[in-house]
Design an enzyme around this catalytic site. Structure first.
Site, PDB file in Angstrom:
ATOM      1  N   LYS A 243     -18.097   2.755 -17.922  1.00  0.00           N
ATOM      2  CA  LYS A 243     -17.077   2.329 -17.918  1.00  0.00           C
ATOM      3  C   LYS A 243     -16.280   3.852 -17.304  1.00  0.00           C
ATOM      4  CE  LYS A 243     -16.299   3.588 -22.735  1.00  0.00           C
ATOM      5  NZ  LYS A 243     -16.439   2.549 -23.798  1.00  0.00           N
TER       6      LYS A 243
ATOM      7  N   ARG B  98     -10.205  -4.693 -32.636  1.00  0.00           N
ATOM      8  CA  ARG B  98      -9.748  -4.549 -31.956  1.00  0.00           C
ATOM      9  C   ARG B  98     -10.630  -5.865 -30.339  1.00  0.00           C
ATOM     10  NH1 ARG B  98     -11.942   1.198 -28.270  1.00  0.00           N
ATOM     11  NH2 ARG B  98     -13.528   0.085 -28.118  1.00  0.00           N
TER      12      ARG B  98
ATOM     13  N   TYR C 153       6.861  27.744 -11.613  1.00  0.00           N
ATOM     14  CA  TYR C 153       8.465  27.385 -11.939  1.00  0.00           C
ATOM     15  C   TYR C 153       9.114  28.353 -13.610  1.00  0.00           C
ATOM     16  CZ  TYR C 153       7.898  23.431  -8.346  1.00  0.00           C
ATOM     17  OH  TYR C 153       7.355  22.868  -7.639  1.00  0.00           O
TER      18      TYR C 153
ATOM     19  N   MET D   8       2.131  20.380  -9.648  1.00  0.00           N
ATOM     20  CA  MET D   8       1.225  19.353  -9.468  1.00  0.00           C
ATOM     21  C   MET D   8       0.028  19.346  -8.669  1.00  0.00           C
ATOM     22  SD  MET D   8       2.758  16.204  -6.824  1.00  0.00           S
ATOM     23  CE  MET D   8       4.673  16.024  -8.199  1.00  0.00           C
TER      24      MET D   8
HETATM   25  C1  LIG Z   1     -16.841   3.589 -24.780  1.00  0.00           C
HETATM   26  C2  LIG Z   1     -17.541   2.380 -25.446  1.00  0.00           C
HETATM   27  C3  LIG Z   1     -19.121   2.927 -25.932  1.00  0.00           C
HETATM   28  C4  LIG Z   1     -19.537   4.551 -25.839  1.00  0.00           C
HETATM   29  O1  LIG Z   1     -18.642   5.347 -26.548  1.00  0.00           O
HETATM   30  P1  LIG Z   1     -18.545   6.941 -26.382  1.00  0.00           P
HETATM   31  O2  LIG Z   1     -17.891   7.310 -27.654  1.00  0.00           O
HETATM   32  O3  LIG Z   1     -17.903   7.813 -25.300  1.00  0.00           O
HETATM   33  O4  LIG Z   1     -20.167   8.056 -26.367  1.00  0.00           O
HETATM   34  C5  LIG Z   1     -19.287   2.329 -26.437  1.00  0.00           C
HETATM   35  N1  LIG Z   1     -19.336   1.315 -26.995  1.00  0.00           N
HETATM   36  C6  LIG Z   1     -18.353   1.057 -26.700  1.00  0.00           C
HETATM   37  C7  LIG Z   1     -17.678  -1.087 -27.166  1.00  0.00           C
HETATM   38  C8  LIG Z   1     -17.315   1.507 -25.772  1.00  0.00           C
HETATM   39  O5  LIG Z   1     -15.890   0.635 -25.758  1.00  0.00           O
END
Ligand SMILES: *Cc1c(COP(=O)(O)O)cnc(C)c1O
Length: 338
Positions: free
Chosen positions: A35, A123, A238, A286
């Site tokens: 992701k 969540r 800066y 920046m």
């Molecule tokens: C992001 C995520 C993972 C991976 O987690 P890491 O801590 O990066 O290994 C696994 N399962 C779910 C549901 C996640 O949202």
């Protein structure tokens, strides 16, 4: 055109990290969370390399992230499930249904899905009570998932979630069960079930002492824009937060907080030219950073330096999480695999 900043990405380290996590997962298969564009590295390039190494299960957040990987010939699970606006039935892409509303939306398609069950995060996910009440009856479930709250800590919550999840074995049509993220893998094979889902550790993150052996994958590198002499008593950058204690040489680098090299590195970050460590001087701008380069007389315009970016140490130095250090890296970097 070649950008004046790049991410040096170590493909061998990425694959070695996945293989280590796969071994640590015991009999369970090892997937990969890609992701947020592969935690900033580039999801397609990460997924191609891991698929070639044998990884078959990939996890993204949104439907759009899933569609972008649909042609790779691997299974892609969308952790946020399916919205009313999302088109169903993309090849290789399936939702992780996270609510009763999503279950109702998906059931009429008859297509395979995954399901998230909540065991304490509050969540995303359906409840064990909803499952007992028959919510998932009639769904073709590939994998039942849950997610650990405190996997990177020695907390009694881990065993509670493990037991709560284990009690759901055989209660749904799911062929497989999956609980562990990177840190969860290090809690032992009781947490691995049938499939693990590491993310951060693939990319060099160390969230648990059991991750010793994880290798750094990402190093930001920046080109020197100019080298200049700063006289004793003059200041750099800066707000004049650095004053030269003597005549010194400074190199100005093509990297700044707009690239995700944030202001917390002002006066504290480190760069490297070969084996020589060079300090960040004054405020991060920046688009620019100044470093002290008296130790490397030959360094000049057009040369490349590496920013020190080992995730555990850089997190401790900056106060940013290892996740933020990766996902904040910006679009101006060329992403170059070595
Ligand atoms: C992001 C995520 C993972 C991976 O987690 P890491 O801590 O990066 O290994 C696994 N399962 C779910 C549901 C996640 O949202």
């Amino acid at each position: 055109m070649i950008a004046p900043s790049r991410l040096h990405l170590d493909g061998d380290a990425l694959v070695a990290n996945w293989k280590l996590l796969d071994r640590m997962s015991g009999a369970a298969a090892c997937g990969a969370a890609v992701k947020a564009d592969g935690y900033g590295l580039g999801a397609r390039e990460v997924a191609k390399r891991l698929a070639a190494a044998g990884c078959r299960d990939f996890f993204v957040a949104s439907w759009a992230e899933g569609l972008a990987l649909a042609d790779l010939g691997v299974a892609v699970s969308v952790l946020h499930g399916v919205r009313a606006e999302d088109p169903p039935g993309a090849p290789n892409v399936r939702p992780v249904l996270v609510s009763a509303a999503q279950v109702a939306r998906w059931k009429p398609t008859g297509l395979v899905c995954d399901v998230m069950v909540d065991t304490g995060m509050n969540r995303l996910g359906v409840s064990a009570e909803e499952i007992a009440g028959g919510l998932l009856d009639g769904l073709a479930i590939e994998t039942l998932l849950s997610h650990l709250v405190c996997a990177d800590e020695d907390s009694p919550m881990n065993a509670r979630q493990q037991a709560g999840f284990a009690a759901l074995r055989g209660r749904t049509s799911a062929k497989r069960m999956s609980l562990a993220n990177s840190a969860g893998i290090a809690l032992g094979t009781d947490y691995a079930f049938d499939l693990t889902r590491p993310g951060i550790a693939l990319y060099g993150g160390v969230q648990h002492p059991g991750h010793a052996g994880i290798r750094q994958v990402v190093t930001p590198e920046a080109q020197v824009l100019q080298r200049r002499r700063v006289r004793a008593g003059e200041t750099v950058g800066y707000n004049a937060t650095f004053t030269a204690p003597a005549d010194i040489d400074v190199a100005i680098l093509n990297i700044g907080y707009a690239d995700g090299y944030l202001r917390c590195f002002s006066g504290r970050g480190l760069a490297r030219a070969g084996d020589v460590v060079l300090p960040v001087l004054g405020r991060v701008s920046m688009d620019l950073v100044a470093i002290g380069v008296d130790a490397v007389p030959g360094l000049g315009e057009g040369d490349w330096v590496a920013m020190e970016y080992a995730l555990p140490a850089t997190s401790a130095l900056s106060g940013l999480s290892q996740y933020e250090l990766l996902t904040g890296l910006g679009k101006r970097f060329d992403r170059v695999w070595f």
